[in-house]
Design an enzyme around this catalytic site. Structure first.
Site, PDB file in Angstrom:
ATOM      1  N   CYS A   2      -0.860  18.176 -39.150  1.00 48.24           N
ATOM      2  CA  CYS A   2      -1.241  19.488 -38.620  1.00 48.24           C
ATOM      3  C   CYS A   2      -2.768  19.552 -38.603  1.00 48.24           C
ATOM      4  CB  CYS A   2      -0.715  20.598 -39.524  1.00 48.24           C
ATOM      5  SG  CYS A   2       1.040  20.519 -39.817  1.00 48.24           S
ATOM      6  N   ARG A  27      -3.491  17.079 -33.243  1.00 45.73           N
ATOM      7  CA  ARG A  27      -2.819  16.831 -34.531  1.00 45.73           C
ATOM      8  C   ARG A  27      -1.445  17.483 -34.597  1.00 45.73           C
ATOM      9  NH1 ARG A  27      -6.165  14.805 -38.215  1.00 45.73           N
ATOM     10  NH2 ARG A  27      -4.771  15.447 -39.875  1.00 45.73           N
ATOM     11  N   TRP A  77       2.489  20.657 -36.859  1.00 42.17           N
ATOM     12  CA  TRP A  77       3.354  19.520 -36.493  1.00 42.17           C
ATOM     13  C   TRP A  77       4.506  19.601 -37.484  1.00 42.17           C
ATOM     14  CZ3 TRP A  77       1.642  15.453 -33.137  1.00 42.17           C
ATOM     15  CH2 TRP A  77       2.542  14.395 -33.007  1.00 42.17           C
ATOM     16  N   ASN A 103      -1.971  21.293 -44.322  1.00 39.96           N
ATOM     17  CA  ASN A 103      -1.580  20.064 -43.616  1.00 39.96           C
ATOM     18  C   ASN A 103      -1.120  19.091 -44.688  1.00 39.96           C
ATOM     19  OD1 ASN A 103      -1.262  17.843 -41.974  1.00 39.96           O
ATOM     20  ND2 ASN A 103      -3.399  17.215 -42.201  1.00 39.96           N
ATOM     21  N   GLY A 104       0.126  18.641 -44.598  1.00 43.08           N
ATOM     22  CA  GLY A 104       0.632  17.682 -45.580  1.00 43.08           C
ATOM     23  C   GLY A 104       2.086  17.996 -45.892  1.00 43.08           C
ATOM     24  N   GLU A 486       5.441  -8.078 -29.062  1.00 41.37           N
ATOM     25  CA  GLU A 486       4.521  -6.937 -29.089  1.00 41.37           C
ATOM     26  C   GLU A 486       3.080  -7.407 -28.991  1.00 41.37           C
ATOM     27  OE1 GLU A 486       4.678  -3.981 -28.540  1.00 41.37           O
ATOM     28  OE2 GLU A 486       2.804  -3.169 -29.312  1.00 41.37           O
ATOM     29  N   HIS A 509      13.234 -25.504 -24.820  1.00 42.97           N
ATOM     30  CA  HIS A 509      14.259 -25.440 -23.754  1.00 42.97           C
ATOM     31  C   HIS A 509      13.626 -25.096 -22.413  1.00 42.97           C
ATOM     32  CE1 HIS A 509      17.405 -25.887 -26.708  1.00 42.97           C
ATOM     33  NE2 HIS A 509      16.810 -24.984 -27.456  1.00 42.97           N
ATOM     34  N   LYS A 608       0.256   6.629 -20.162  1.00 47.59           N
ATOM     35  CA  LYS A 608       0.676   6.724 -21.563  1.00 47.59           C
ATOM     36  C   LYS A 608       2.180   7.010 -21.658  1.00 47.59           C
ATOM     37  CE  LYS A 608       0.513   6.840 -25.974  1.00 47.59           C
ATOM     38  NZ  LYS A 608       0.516   5.506 -26.646  1.00 47.59           N
TER      39      LYS A 608
HETATM   40  C1  AGP Z   1       2.920   0.130 -25.030  1.00 45.42           C
HETATM   41  O1  AGP Z   1       1.600  -0.141 -25.468  1.00 45.42           O
HETATM   42  C2  AGP Z   1       2.938   0.868 -23.712  1.00 45.42           C
HETATM   43  N1  AGP Z   1       2.131   2.033 -23.769  1.00 45.42           N
HETATM   44  C3  AGP Z   1       4.356   1.119 -23.227  1.00 45.42           C
HETATM   45  O2  AGP Z   1       5.053  -0.112 -23.217  1.00 45.42           O
HETATM   46  C4  AGP Z   1       5.176   2.132 -24.062  1.00 45.42           C
HETATM   47  O3  AGP Z   1       5.486   1.571 -25.319  1.00 45.42           O
HETATM   48  C5  AGP Z   1       6.473   2.435 -23.310  1.00 45.42           C
HETATM   49  O4  AGP Z   1       6.138   3.045 -22.083  1.00 45.42           O
HETATM   50  C6  AGP Z   1       7.427   3.342 -24.091  1.00 45.42           C
HETATM   51  O5  AGP Z   1       6.809   4.574 -24.343  1.00 45.42           O
HETATM   52  P1  AGP Z   1       7.517   5.564 -25.383  1.00 45.42           P
HETATM   53  O6  AGP Z   1       7.482   4.893 -26.715  1.00 45.42           O
HETATM   54  O7  AGP Z   1       6.705   6.808 -25.346  1.00 45.42           O
HETATM   55  O8  AGP Z   1       8.928   5.782 -24.926  1.00 45.42           O
END
Ligand code: AGP
Length: 613
Positions: A2, A27, A77, A103-104, A486, A509, A608
């Site tokens: 928060c 936050r 949050w 916050n906590g 990853e 393979h 994002k």
């Molecule tokens: C990862 O760095 C990317 N931003 C992308 O693969 C992301 O993980 C994917 O779009 C899933 O997003 P989400 O976790 O919000 O569902």
């Protein structure tokens, strides 16, 4: 996570609080509130409008009194209690004079609430925070001043807090305190401030101070005085802040990605906090699926995308190993088009940082249509995925701004492995002592991530030698395989260089044909159970001219003889290694991307949150 803010002695109290809350929305923003305090009067407004909470609060405050010179504000949050107005901060004591923001997480809130209720206190929320308002009320009634009342109240509290308390019967004073959750104090002539971070008060205060754990600060118009929980005076460390606002919002980091990589210890710590009772029982307050229903689970299917898919792949190993349940992991965008089989007892887990990824939402909808129970793992409270699922477990990584997901990954793995242990508890597939030992290891991860982060210089030294490489393989075995996937994704999405994550045992393979001098192979070698195997895979690629970077445990004495570069990390239980091993891989991608002049927070072609199919 928060956001809190307070100001005392200002002619612009309301404007300061609202502006600060807008800067603290990252936050958390499922609800918001402020309290204005002057002699004998506390004025409060609270809203719970999701992402619009602070905006709604600004409207609500149009009728606020303008002559109050002190106040506190909070953007929430939710951890305890639904994100509704009555659970929004500030919370008041029975008299309505004491106001608190926090916050906590107060781990012993239930016991304190029980005690206080028995002594006649009336609670108006289900939050953990409210118990402190009533503790302070009692101590003030015994004649303690606000500083000592807050100090003694906190001696009863277990857990994490950044709090600020006001009392209309001691106006123009705010008492703030910190344990684990961040808190800064600011001063300007005739005014004092407090906030969760510097940006919230950057253009108001002229001097800034860090508050350390278990320090309590009394703020007044004339300045502040700080003591420890025993009441002994302490000096706050002054911060040298020469940031502009944009830099400040990144906490002094060059970009959000490096800030969020650095926040990973806190992300794991917060995700695990207060999810284990004294008797070792693992609890998820927000889970909303009964223990009996979890006992009746016969099969688990995880659906996710991108980084969240890699966290889900780690979870497969943990759930199968600890809970002895059959697990499938599906790419969310594939799941609903393959006419999936959903039998009785199928639990589908949708993993998503944003909780808004349409592929994952559509997959969980399909699963529900076919009769599955769905649990969401979401980092955003009240996200679409969280709302539609039968139950949710929130990661508490805090808002993740950078497109490249980092702290969400380690928080997701922590939450999923905790869920795997809960399933093992309910199915009695592990003994109590085995679970205790694993939980002990899990709680050490936060510190081990911090250790891995402290070795960033080693990673930068390697990256500077690879700036002209253009072909990468990331390889691993067991949970090292999703870690490798990853690591490859991080490199691809921020450097724009081609990288492939591969199961190390699968190279021979086919892909081994691609290995030649100039190809970089990053090998995740920390799993003690797979060490001999992965070393032979490293030898395979070395023999064909590859340059090998190994992520290796501190006590690995063999790796140096086979790898060109070794990035060391603390040894931990194999199942926990993805949360630590991913750190040098994130830092490697970051360092290479910066060296190539890439925009690490907003890489080309990406968003994002992908809300289109
Ligand atoms: C990862 O760095 C990317 N931003 C992308 O693969 C992301 O993980 C994917 O779009 C899933 O997003 P989400 O976790 O919000 O569902």
């Amino acid at each position: 996570m928060c956001g809190i803010i307070g100001v005392v002695g200002s002619d612009e109290t309301l404007a300061t609080l609202l502006q600060g809350l807008e800067r603290l929305e990252y936050r958390g923003y499922d609800s918001a509130g402020i309290a204005l305090v002057r002699a004998g009067h506390t004025w409060r407004a609270r809203t719970a409008e999701g992402t619009e909470s602070v905006a709604a609060l600004r409207l609500e405050c149009k009728d606020a009194p303008q002559d109050y010179r002190s106040g506190i504000g909070h953007t929430r949050w939710a951890t305890h209690g639904a994100p509704e107005a009555e659970n929004a901060h500030p919370h008041l004591d029975c008299s309505g004079h004491v106001a608190i923001i926090h916050n906590g997480i107060i781990e012993n809130h239930a016991q304190l609430r029980e005690e206080l209720s028995q002594r006649g206190h009336h609670f108006t929320s289900v939050t953990d925070t409210e118990v402190v308002a009533h503790l302070v009320e009692e101590l003030r009634a015994r004649g303690l001043d606000l500083l000592d009342a807050v100090r003694h109240a906190l001696l009863r509290v277990r857990g994490a807090f950044a709090i600020a308390v006001m009392d209309a019967s001691e106006p123009d004073v705010i008492v703030a305190a910190r344990r684990i959750s961040p808190l800064v104090v600011g001063t300007a002539p005739g005014v004092s401030y407090l906030a969760s971070d510097v940006p919230a008060i950057l253009d108001r205060a002229t001097a800034f101070y860090a508050v350390n754990d278990d320090e309590v600060v009394r703020l007044g118009p004339e300045g502040f005085r700080a003591v420890d929980l025993e009441g002994a005076p302490v000096r706050l460390r002054q911060l040298q802040i020469d940031w502009d606002l944009e830099t400040a919002e990144k906490g002094g980091f060059d970009d959000f990605m490096s800030k969020e990589i650095a926040e990973q210890p806190d992300a794991v710590f917060a995700t695990l906090l207060d999810r284990q009772r004294g008797d070792g029982t693992i609890v998820f307050d927000e889970l909303r699926i009964s223990d009996q229903e979890l006992r009746e689970v016969r099969r688990v299917v995880l659906v996710a995308c991108g980084t969240s898919l890699h966290a889900a792949q780690v979870a497969k190993y943990a759930i199968e190993r600890w809970a002895r349940l059959s697990v499938d992991v599906d790419i969310a965008s594939e799941y609903r088009y393959r006419d999936p089989i959903v039998e009785i007892g199928t639990l589908v887990i949708g993993v998503s940082q944003s909780g808004e990824t349409i592929d994952t939402i559509q997959a969980t909808r399909e699963a529900q249509r076919r009769g599955a129970r769905v649990v969401a793992i979401s980092n955003i409270v009240d996200s679409s995925l969280a709302r539609e699922a039968d139950a949710v477990i929130y990661t508490r990584a805090g808002l993740e701004v950078s497109v490249a997901s980092t702290k969400a990954f380690v928080a997701q793995v922590a939450a999923l492995e905790l869920l795997a242990l809960r399933l093992a508890q309910l199915r009695e597939t592990l003994t109590t002592s085995e679970i205790e030992a694993l939980l002990g290891g899990l709680h050490e991860i936060s510190g081990q991530i911090a250790t891995a982060l402290s070795r960033r210089g080693d990673v930068d030294a390697v990256a500077t030698q690879l700036l002209h490489a253009h072909d990468y393989f990331f390889i691993g075995r067991h949970v090292g395989f999703p870690t490798a996937l990853e690591g490859a994704l991080k490199l691809k999405e921020i450097t724009y260089m081609h990288a492939e994550g591969y199961a190390a045992g699968e190279l021979k393979h086919g892909p081994l044909a691609l290995i030649e001098p100039g190809v970089i192979v990053v090998a995740v070698t920390t799993d003690a159970n797979m060490h001999e195997k992965i070393l032979s895979n490293v030898a395979e690629v070395k023999a064909r001219g590859a340059t090998v970077i190994a992520v290796a445990a501190d006590d690995d004495e063999q790796i140096g003889a086979v790898a060109d570069f070794v990035l060391r990390v603390p040894r931990t239980d194999p199942m926990f290694t993805p949360m630590i091993d991913i750190v040098p891989l994130q830092l490697l991608a970051y360092s290479l991307a910066r060296g190539l002049g890439r925009n690490v927070d907003r890489p080309r072609n990406l968003a994002k949150t992908v809300t289109v199919e």
